[in-house]
Design a protein around this motif. Structure first.
Motif, PDB file in Angstrom:
ATOM      1  N   ARG A  84     102.618  47.139  58.086  1.00  0.00           N
ATOM      2  CA  ARG A  84     101.416  46.522  58.250  1.00  0.00           C
ATOM      3  C   ARG A  84     100.298  47.833  57.858  1.00  0.00           C
ATOM      4  NH1 ARG A  84      97.066  45.997  62.351  1.00  0.00           N
ATOM      5  NH2 ARG A  84      95.376  44.310  61.456  1.00  0.00           N
ATOM      6  N   ILE A  85      99.594  47.737  57.003  1.00  0.00           N
ATOM      7  CA  ILE A  85      98.524  49.022  56.625  1.00  0.00           C
ATOM      8  C   ILE A  85      97.382  48.582  57.646  1.00  0.00           C
ATOM      9  CG2 ILE A  85      96.725  49.893  54.975  1.00  0.00           C
ATOM     10  CD1 ILE A  85      99.090  48.968  52.913  1.00  0.00           C
ATOM     11  N   LYS A  86      97.347  49.521  58.424  1.00  0.00           N
ATOM     12  CA  LYS A  86      96.082  49.554  59.344  1.00  0.00           C
ATOM     13  C   LYS A  86      95.040  50.778  58.907  1.00  0.00           C
ATOM     14  CE  LYS A  86      95.077  50.673  64.151  1.00  0.00           C
ATOM     15  NZ  LYS A  86      95.676  51.101  65.486  1.00  0.00           N
ATOM     16  N   LYS A  87      93.739  50.114  58.682  1.00  0.00           N
ATOM     17  CA  LYS A  87      92.622  51.178  58.346  1.00  0.00           C
ATOM     18  C   LYS A  87      92.094  51.708  59.566  1.00  0.00           C
ATOM     19  CE  LYS A  87      91.185  48.438  54.436  1.00  0.00           C
ATOM     20  NZ  LYS A  87      90.153  47.627  53.730  1.00  0.00           N
ATOM     21  N   TYR A  88      91.597  52.982  59.401  1.00  0.00           N
ATOM     22  CA  TYR A  88      91.096  53.552  60.474  1.00  0.00           C
ATOM     23  C   TYR A  88      89.671  53.190  60.767  1.00  0.00           C
ATOM     24  CZ  TYR A  88      94.734  57.300  60.600  1.00  0.00           C
ATOM     25  OH  TYR A  88      95.838  57.777  60.887  1.00  0.00           O
TER      26      TYR A  88
ATOM     27  N   ASP B  91      93.314  64.926  60.321  1.00  0.00           N
ATOM     28  CA  ASP B  91      93.100  65.557  58.997  1.00  0.00           C
ATOM     29  C   ASP B  91      94.296  64.650  58.071  1.00  0.00           C
ATOM     30  OD1 ASP B  91      92.265  67.076  56.968  1.00  0.00           O
ATOM     31  OD2 ASP B  91      93.097  68.933  57.485  1.00  0.00           O
ATOM     32  N   VAL B  92      94.268  63.621  57.650  1.00  0.00           N
ATOM     33  CA  VAL B  92      95.526  62.877  57.188  1.00  0.00           C
ATOM     34  C   VAL B  92      95.445  62.852  55.839  1.00  0.00           C
ATOM     35  CG1 VAL B  92      96.671  60.822  57.198  1.00  0.00           C
ATOM     36  CG2 VAL B  92      95.697  61.398  59.269  1.00  0.00           C
ATOM     37  N   GLY B  93      94.051  62.875  55.325  1.00  0.00           N
ATOM     38  CA  GLY B  93      93.762  62.740  53.649  1.00  0.00           C
ATOM     39  C   GLY B  93      93.708  61.100  53.419  1.00  0.00           C
ATOM     40  N   LYS B  94      94.300  60.295  54.212  1.00  0.00           N
ATOM     41  CA  LYS B  94      94.325  58.956  53.799  1.00  0.00           C
ATOM     42  C   LYS B  94      93.307  58.214  54.805  1.00  0.00           C
ATOM     43  CE  LYS B  94      98.793  59.100  52.036  1.00  0.00           C
ATOM     44  NZ  LYS B  94     100.293  58.425  52.110  1.00  0.00           N
ATOM     45  N   PRO B  95      92.631  57.250  54.433  1.00  0.00           N
ATOM     46  CA  PRO B  95      91.921  56.211  55.182  1.00  0.00           C
ATOM     47  C   PRO B  95      92.596  55.209  55.908  1.00  0.00           C
ATOM     48  CG  PRO B  95      91.292  55.409  52.921  1.00  0.00           C
ATOM     49  CD  PRO B  95      92.333  56.761  52.879  1.00  0.00           C
ATOM     50  N   TYR B  96      94.242  55.376  56.037  1.00  0.00           N
ATOM     51  CA  TYR B  96      94.833  54.174  56.667  1.00  0.00           C
ATOM     52  C   TYR B  96      96.074  54.798  57.156  1.00  0.00           C
ATOM     53  CZ  TYR B  96      97.116  54.470  52.237  1.00  0.00           C
ATOM     54  OH  TYR B  96      97.930  55.063  51.126  1.00  0.00           O
ATOM     55  N   SER B  97      96.563  53.901  57.903  1.00  0.00           N
ATOM     56  CA  SER B  97      97.999  54.307  58.492  1.00  0.00           C
ATOM     57  C   SER B  97      98.844  53.228  58.228  1.00  0.00           C
ATOM     58  CB  SER B  97      98.056  54.891  59.842  1.00  0.00           C
ATOM     59  OG  SER B  97      97.686  53.807  60.682  1.00  0.00           O
ATOM     60  N   ILE B  98     100.226  53.168  58.390  1.00  0.00           N
ATOM     61  CA  ILE B  98     101.187  52.231  58.171  1.00  0.00           C
ATOM     62  C   ILE B  98     101.952  52.131  59.499  1.00  0.00           C
ATOM     63  CG2 ILE B  98     103.272  51.442  57.123  1.00  0.00           C
ATOM     64  CD1 ILE B  98     102.178  52.556  54.634  1.00  0.00           C
ATOM     65  N   GLU B  99     102.046  50.963  59.955  1.00  0.00           N
ATOM     66  CA  GLU B  99     102.684  50.718  61.217  1.00  0.00           C
ATOM     67  C   GLU B  99     103.780  49.733  61.092  1.00  0.00           C
ATOM     68  OE1 GLU B  99      99.582  49.908  64.116  1.00  0.00           O
ATOM     69  OE2 GLU B  99      99.441  47.850  63.321  1.00  0.00           O
ATOM     70  N   VAL B 100     104.911  49.701  61.769  1.00  0.00           N
ATOM     71  CA  VAL B 100     105.806  48.738  61.784  1.00  0.00           C
ATOM     72  C   VAL B 100     105.654  47.703  62.780  1.00  0.00           C
ATOM     73  CG1 VAL B 100     108.464  48.621  61.684  1.00  0.00           C
ATOM     74  CG2 VAL B 100     107.339  50.379  60.859  1.00  0.00           C
ATOM     75  N   ARG B 101     105.778  46.626  62.443  1.00  0.00           N
ATOM     76  CA  ARG B 101     105.585  45.441  63.388  1.00  0.00           C
ATOM     77  C   ARG B 101     106.791  44.698  63.824  1.00  0.00           C
ATOM     78  NH1 ARG B 101      99.561  44.456  63.855  1.00  0.00           N
ATOM     79  NH2 ARG B 101     100.437  42.911  65.247  1.00  0.00           N
ATOM     80  N   ASP B 102     106.766  43.834  64.759  1.00  0.00           N
ATOM     81  CA  ASP B 102     107.931  43.043  65.008  1.00  0.00           C
ATOM     82  C   ASP B 102     108.074  41.498  64.314  1.00  0.00           C
ATOM     83  OD1 ASP B 102     108.543  44.834  66.917  1.00  0.00           O
ATOM     84  OD2 ASP B 102     107.458  43.853  68.608  1.00  0.00           O
TER      85      ASP B 102
END
Length: 55
Positions: A13-17, A25-36
């Motif tokens: 799932r793409i999670k926006k900040y 200091d990620v350089g991307k406005p989102y992160s990817i998390e693994v869901r169940d």
């Protein structure tokens, strides 16, 4: 509506900040998390015979 072009399943799932979260200091406005829960994403195409040409 439309016809399916491609379909795939993922646990990611793409999670926006949010403004309240620290993106660091990620350089991307989102992160990817693994869901169940697995989710399926289907991309559809739509064909139209209506053309609107200005001029």
């Amino acid at each position: 509506m439309g016809f399916p072009i491609h379909s795939f399943s993922t646990f990611e799932r793409i999670k926006k900040y949010d403004e309240n979260e620290d993106a660091g200091d990620v350089g991307k406005p989102y992160s990817i998390e693994v869901r169940d829960t697995e989710r399926t994403i289907t991309i559809y195409g739509i064909a139209s015979t209506r053309f609107d040409i200005a001029g």
